[in-house]
Scaffold this active site. Structure first.
Site, PDB file in Angstrom:
ATOM      1  N   HIS A  82       0.848  -1.188   0.000  1.00  5.25           N
ATOM      2  CA  HIS A  82       0.000   0.000   0.000  1.00  5.25           C
ATOM      3  C   HIS A  82       0.879   1.231   0.000  1.00  5.25           C
ATOM      4  CE1 HIS A  82      -3.339   2.715   0.853  1.00  5.25           C
ATOM      5  NE2 HIS A  82      -2.513   3.326   1.697  1.00  5.25           N
ATOM      6  N   ASP A 161     -15.025   2.684   6.892  1.00  9.40           N
ATOM      7  CA  ASP A 161     -13.959   3.609   6.514  1.00  9.40           C
ATOM      8  C   ASP A 161     -14.429   4.580   5.440  1.00  9.40           C
ATOM      9  OD1 ASP A 161     -11.145   4.556   6.371  1.00  9.40           O
ATOM     10  OD2 ASP A 161     -11.321   3.758   4.335  1.00  9.40           O
ATOM     11  N   ARG A 168     -14.654  12.896   7.478  1.00 13.90           N
ATOM     12  CA  ARG A 168     -13.395  13.568   7.837  1.00 13.90           C
ATOM     13  C   ARG A 168     -13.011  14.605   6.789  1.00 13.90           C
ATOM     14  NH1 ARG A 168      -9.594   8.854   7.720  1.00 13.90           N
ATOM     15  NH2 ARG A 168      -7.979  10.423   8.022  1.00 13.90           N
ATOM     16  N   SER A 183      -7.652   3.930   9.122  1.00  9.12           N
ATOM     17  CA  SER A 183      -8.286   3.925   7.801  1.00  9.12           C
ATOM     18  C   SER A 183      -7.535   3.009   6.844  1.00  9.12           C
ATOM     19  CB  SER A 183      -8.331   5.350   7.246  1.00  9.12           C
ATOM     20  OG  SER A 183      -8.755   5.362   5.897  1.00  9.12           O
ATOM     21  N   LYS A 187      -8.526  -1.456   5.754  1.00  9.02           N
ATOM     22  CA  LYS A 187      -8.680  -1.975   4.387  1.00  9.02           C
ATOM     23  C   LYS A 187      -7.638  -3.039   4.087  1.00  9.02           C
ATOM     24  CE  LYS A 187      -8.562   2.130   2.392  1.00  9.02           C
ATOM     25  NZ  LYS A 187      -8.713   3.186   3.387  1.00  9.02           N
TER      26      LYS A 187
END
Length: 433
Positions: A82, A161, A168, A183, A187
């Protein structure tokens, strides 16, 4: 429990219990707790923070708010990576086939770009025929057969999320380390991989602007991953200038292919090898030296390129563009941006360059916006290079002829010059395990 009491408790700087956090997330997803009560709680978290236990509990609640992918049939060789977002970041297109060519299984879900950052799904959709949506059966079959599949995130992967991030975004609570960490990790954990490498970017093109902030976020996410029994590491990398030379979807795909063809060396290949070698170390327990050697060998032998073509074909794409780039199409207009003075390029604001690519048509400001896959920028010079006035620094590609002036003005504001060579910053600031 009452939401009022939970807001009051966090407002006073106290820690929330696991049950209280689960109550909030469950109620918010089901619609029994409204935005107007979650908003002040987010602001209280922004100012009071969350300890490690609270952050892990929040991550778990969001992870379990929807589907959790079970990759256990593939054993412990499942891998994922990621990136926290950047400009010119096409590393997944290189790292994924390297890993699959070496026997790992990458069942990856990726997102689309928004604002100045590009999305892996958008890049892949510039390939004719490539399908970014697969049924669960198709997804698993492809991973079994090729070792690799990358699709868009499913609607029911960590839905809490999605709701929280949207809130947010409009309540000025995005830049909170526990909220960012939970967050991202909700995932990644829901996606099921046993071995995870995080590319935490810092600099002008990244969300985290300083090394200290980047390391803090990286440490928090690694700790969360470990608490869930995952093998995980974070590579803290430089995003103070675009990664590689291409910014824009099809342009970035072609640059990734040039790395896989062993034709391109530089920061993009170096970052890809660093990410892949850390994943290999997690997956197989190899030393840093052996992992790096294996990653480079996968490129130099052509094994990663062959895996790339196999993957693209399996997912419906026409892989012949690898040998005939014209199949990806070309923007209608090309403009040159030339140096305005002699000197060294002392700094390139990556965020502004990403926004310039969006002006040309390569990005979107809203998720519903269409993008031009052929639009973008090819950098001919980067930070540290000496240029003469009138020398081409960048090529702009667009199908919107009228965008040239605005793009040129924006790009000009992103590039600083100096009479002296700038101090070179490291490409990799460190690895956190």
């Amino acid at each position: 429990m009452r939401m009022y009491d939970i807001i009051e408790k966090k407002k006073m700087g106290e820690s929330l219990t696991d049950d209280e956090i689960h109550f909030v997330i469950d109620g918010y997803v089901k619609g029994t707790i409204p935005d107007y009560q979650v908003s002040p709680l987010l602001m209280a978290i922004y100012f009071s923070g969350m300890d490690d236990r609270e952050t892990a509990a929040l991550t778990k609640a969001m992870m379990n708010s929807g589907d959790v992918v079970d990759l256990s049939e593939f054993g412990d060789a499942t891998v994922d990576k990621h990136s926290t977002g950047g400009v010119g970041d096409k590393t997944s297109l290189v790292v994924a086939p390297i890993m699959a060519s070496l026997g790992c299984k990458m069942a990856k879900m990726s997102g689309r770009g928004l604002g100045h950052t590009g999305g892996t799904v958008d890049k892949l959709e510039s390939i004719p025929g490539f399908k970014t949506s697969l049924s669960p059966d198709e997804f698993f079959d492809q991973v079994r057969n090729t070792g690799l599949a990358i699709i868009g995130s499913t609607a029911n992967l960590a839905p809490a999320d999605k709701k929280l991030y949207a809130l947010r975004d409009v309540t000025a609570t995005v830049d909170s380390v526990p909220l960012i960490a939970s967050s991202i990790m909700s995932k990644k954990l829901a996606a099921g991989a046993h071995n995870i490498v995080l590319d935490v970017k810092i600099g002008s093109g990244a969300f985290m602007k300083t090394e200290e902030d980047g390391r803090t976020l990286a440490r928090k996410m690694v700790d969360i991953g470990k608490s869930f029994g995952r093998n995980i590491a974070a590579v803290v990398t430089n995003m103070d200038r675009p990664l590689g030379f291409a910014v824009g979807n099809s342009l970035e795909v072609l640059e990734a292919v040039s790395v896989l063809k062993n034709e391109s060396r530089g920061d993009l290949r170096d970052i890809c090898v660093a990410l892949a070698s850390n994943l290999l170390s997690l997956c197989y327990g190899w030393s840093e030296e052996e992992s790096e050697a294996r990653a480079n060998e996968a490129i130099e032998s052509g094994a990663a390129l062959e895996k790339f073509k196999e993957w693209i074909t399996a997912q419906g794409g026409d892989a012949s563009f690898v040998d005939d780039p014209s199949l990806l199409g070309k923007a209608e207009y090309t403009f040159e941006f030339k140096a305005e003075r002699d000197g060294y390029i002392s700094h390139m604001n990556a965020e502004t360059i990403g926004k310039t690519a969006s002006v040309l048509g390569a990005g979107r400001e809203k998720k519903t916006d269409d993008i031009d896959h052929t639009a973008g920028i090819i950098l001919k010079r980067k930070t540290g290079d000496y240029v003469k006035k009138g020398e081409t620094i960048a090529l702009f590609y667009t199908s919107k002829e009228e965008s040239e002036k605005a793009a040129a003005e924006m790009f000009s504001s992103a590039v600083d010059f100096s009479d002296e060579s700038p101090i070179e910053k490291p490409l990799v600031y460190g690895v956190i395990k």
